[in-house]
Design an enzyme around this catalytic site. Sequence first.
Site, PDB file in Angstrom:
ATOM      1  N   LEU A   1      20.934  -4.841 -52.173  1.00 52.09           N
ATOM      2  CA  LEU A   1      20.333  -4.084 -53.246  1.00 52.09           C
ATOM      3  C   LEU A   1      19.728  -3.267 -52.728  1.00 52.09           C
ATOM      4  O   LEU A   1      19.069  -2.968 -51.510  1.00 52.09           O
ATOM      5  CB  LEU A   1      19.574  -4.318 -54.049  1.00 52.09           C
ATOM      6  CG  LEU A   1      20.193  -6.080 -54.771  1.00 52.09           C
ATOM      7  CD1 LEU A   1      18.765  -6.008 -55.499  1.00 52.09           C
ATOM      8  CD2 LEU A   1      20.935  -5.124 -56.129  1.00 52.09           C
ATOM      9  N   ASP A   2      19.599  -1.388 -53.308  1.00 50.64           N
ATOM     10  CA  ASP A   2      18.994  -0.293 -52.655  1.00 50.64           C
ATOM     11  C   ASP A   2      17.886  -0.655 -52.709  1.00 50.64           C
ATOM     12  O   ASP A   2      16.565  -1.101 -53.782  1.00 50.64           O
ATOM     13  CB  ASP A   2      19.574   0.880 -53.050  1.00 50.64           C
ATOM     14  CG  ASP A   2      20.723   1.356 -53.214  1.00 50.64           C
ATOM     15  OD1 ASP A   2      21.038   1.007 -52.290  1.00 50.64           O
ATOM     16  OD2 ASP A   2      21.295   2.145 -53.834  1.00 50.64           O
ATOM     17  N   ARG A   3      17.087   0.480 -51.795  1.00 52.31           N
ATOM     18  CA  ARG A   3      15.664  -0.565 -51.556  1.00 52.31           C
ATOM     19  C   ARG A   3      14.689  -0.489 -52.669  1.00 52.31           C
ATOM     20  O   ARG A   3      13.591  -0.802 -53.428  1.00 52.31           O
ATOM     21  CB  ARG A   3      14.750   0.651 -50.561  1.00 52.31           C
ATOM     22  CG  ARG A   3      13.247   0.343 -49.976  1.00 52.31           C
ATOM     23  CD  ARG A   3      12.481   1.628 -49.027  1.00 52.31           C
ATOM     24  NE  ARG A   3      11.468   1.056 -48.919  1.00 52.31           N
ATOM     25  CZ  ARG A   3      10.901   1.291 -48.267  1.00 52.31           C
ATOM     26  NH1 ARG A   3      11.167   1.214 -47.011  1.00 52.31           N
ATOM     27  NH2 ARG A   3       9.624   0.508 -48.359  1.00 52.31           N
TER      28      ARG A   3
END
Length: 241
Positions: free
Chosen positions: A67-69
């Site tokens: 998952l993106d930050r």
Amino acid sequence: MSDHVKPSGGIPVLFEDNHLLGITKPVNVPTQEDASGDPDLLTLLKQDLKERYNKPGNVYLGLVHRLDRPVGGAMIFAKTSKAASRLSETVRGRHFRKIYAAVVHGKLPAQQGTLKHTLLKDARTNTVTAVPKGTPGAKDAVLDYRVIGQTDRYSLVHIELHTGRSHQIRVQMKEAGCPLFGDQKYGAGVNKPGQQIALWSAIAAFPHPVTKEEITLRSLPPREFPWAEWPSSVYEEAFKG
């Protein structure tokens, strides 16, 4: 398998057995170590497993999706290399369901539909662009969306990914004319610095790599703006698993 079981070093656990660890990823924590040097999820979870089970030496924890930050929500890790290998095959074979909640600016062209784009990632700038089909290095991106709530300014969207491209939802929503709330990278013109991106991994579902039982992890967004513009019942109904 949908509700928080216990905190794992402060990180809510959605599911755990000898093979898997399913958690709710906190926002703004990198999934794995990056150039920022900030504490990352993989390291935090390994340390927690080591302490909880009093394990000597290194602890194995396999990363099978990302998952993106700035994105929070349901995420699965593998506790054995065999589980990691099988889960990775599940992801590659597209038998791993990934469903997200998103708040976007404006109104989409239809209440539900399929978005198809060809995306090209620039690793140097960590940005993704929609490009013509056939562009060298570019990959097809497909998602289904359904609008489940609207206000004058925003739409709440149920999104199911059919491909797992970097920044896929963020870029495809921008291309549809509806950038995500809080997305500084792909919606700078309509978002203010410091706003939290409104993208949440609501459901991750897959066959268990050993038992083959269908596992469904569910995590609903926090009750804060802009998510709180819609009642909890909207989320409960849309993200049943």
